[in-house]
Design an enzyme around this catalytic site. Sequence first.
Site, short mmCIF file in Angstrom:
data_model
loop_
_atom_site.label_atom_id
_atom_site.label_comp_id
_atom_site.label_asym_id
_atom_site.label_seq_id
_atom_site.Cartn_x
_atom_site.Cartn_y
_atom_site.Cartn_z
N VAL A 1 -1.05 -66.82 11.28
CA VAL A 1 0.08 -66.93 12.19
C VAL A 1 0.31 -65.62 12.97
CG1 VAL A 1 2.60 -67.28 12.27
CG2 VAL A 1 1.20 -68.69 10.78
N ASP B 1 1.38 -67.55 2.32
CA ASP B 1 2.67 -67.25 1.67
C ASP B 1 3.28 -68.54 1.10
OD1 ASP B 1 4.93 -65.83 0.97
OD2 ASP B 1 5.71 -65.62 3.00
N ASP C 1 -9.26 -71.34 -1.71
CA ASP C 1 -7.80 -71.22 -1.76
C ASP C 1 -7.45 -70.11 -2.75
OD1 ASP C 1 -5.11 -71.53 -2.29
OD2 ASP C 1 -5.22 -73.69 -2.65
P1 ADP Z 1 -0.34 -63.84 8.54
O1 ADP Z 1 1.08 -64.23 8.85
O2 ADP Z 1 -0.44 -62.47 7.88
O3 ADP Z 1 -1.25 -64.02 9.69
P2 ADP Z 1 -1.24 -66.36 7.31
O4 ADP Z 1 -0.88 -66.89 5.99
O5 ADP Z 1 -0.76 -67.14 8.51
O6 ADP Z 1 -0.75 -64.83 7.34
O7 ADP Z 1 -2.81 -66.24 7.44
C1 ADP Z 1 -3.60 -65.23 6.84
C2 ADP Z 1 -4.94 -65.82 6.48
O8 ADP Z 1 -4.83 -66.56 5.26
C3 ADP Z 1 -5.49 -66.82 7.51
O9 ADP Z 1 -6.88 -66.57 7.70
C4 ADP Z 1 -5.27 -68.18 6.85
O10 ADP Z 1 -6.23 -69.14 7.25
C5 ADP Z 1 -5.47 -67.80 5.39
N1 ADP Z 1 -4.92 -68.73 4.38
C6 ADP Z 1 -3.98 -69.70 4.51
N2 ADP Z 1 -3.78 -70.32 3.33
C7 ADP Z 1 -4.62 -69.73 2.43
C8 ADP Z 1 -4.92 -69.94 1.04
N3 ADP Z 1 -4.29 -70.87 0.32
N4 ADP Z 1 -5.87 -69.14 0.46
C9 ADP Z 1 -6.51 -68.18 1.17
N5 ADP Z 1 -6.27 -67.93 2.47
C10 ADP Z 1 -5.35 -68.70 3.10
#
Ligand code: ADP
Length: 172
Positions: free
Chosen positions: A126, A35, A11
């Site tokens: 996403v 985010d 994370d």
């Molecule tokens: P985007 O809208 O740019 O695709 P996302 O947040 O949906 O951004 O996903 C980007 C990547 O970050 C994905 O691989 C997701 O699994 C990952 N992700 C989500 N939460 C965390 C976290 N707490 N730490 C690291 N990576 C994360």
Amino acid sequence: MAVSIELTLGDITRFGADAIVNAANSSLLGGGGVDGAIHRAGGPDILAECRALRQTTLPDGLPAGQAVATTAGALPADWVIHTVGPVYSTMEDRSATLASCYRSSLAVADELGARTVAFPAVSAGVYGWPMADAARIAVGTVRTADTRVDTVTFVLFGRDAYRAFEDALSGA
Ligand code: ADP
């Protein structure tokens, strides 16, 4: 000297670095995925600075491919660098915009004097970018970036993401 690239599973909100990068959306006002996690863990100061940016230098939000820094609030980092990844498209090649996220974030890190920077897999959640290709662009761009940052750590959320970045690093 070339930037050193490391991979870790976990994370990003728990990762200690001078700056951590947020895969934000153009509004800068929060969202899901990484985010949402960054705003939850970092507390309200991050959103307050994002709102201030919208009221001053970024009235229309942050365009895809660009980056901007705020405080990291309660996170174990000095700054959050917000970048907006492109939404994946099969109709249009947006790779240059995704590469620009990494280059722009490192340019902001240089302005801040940050030497250690952590990235998530921008656009690979996403926004739908296939992980193997997102990893190839991320690693290739950071590897060739002209930056004073010493170490970039990709903090990968899940084994599939970690494996994709391992493959990209080894050139597989
Ligand atoms: P985007 O809208 O740019 O695709 P996302 O947040 O949906 O951004 O996903 C980007 C990547 O970050 C994905 O691989 C997701 O699994 C990952 N992700 C989500 N939460 C965390 C976290 N707490 N730490 C690291 N990576 C994360």
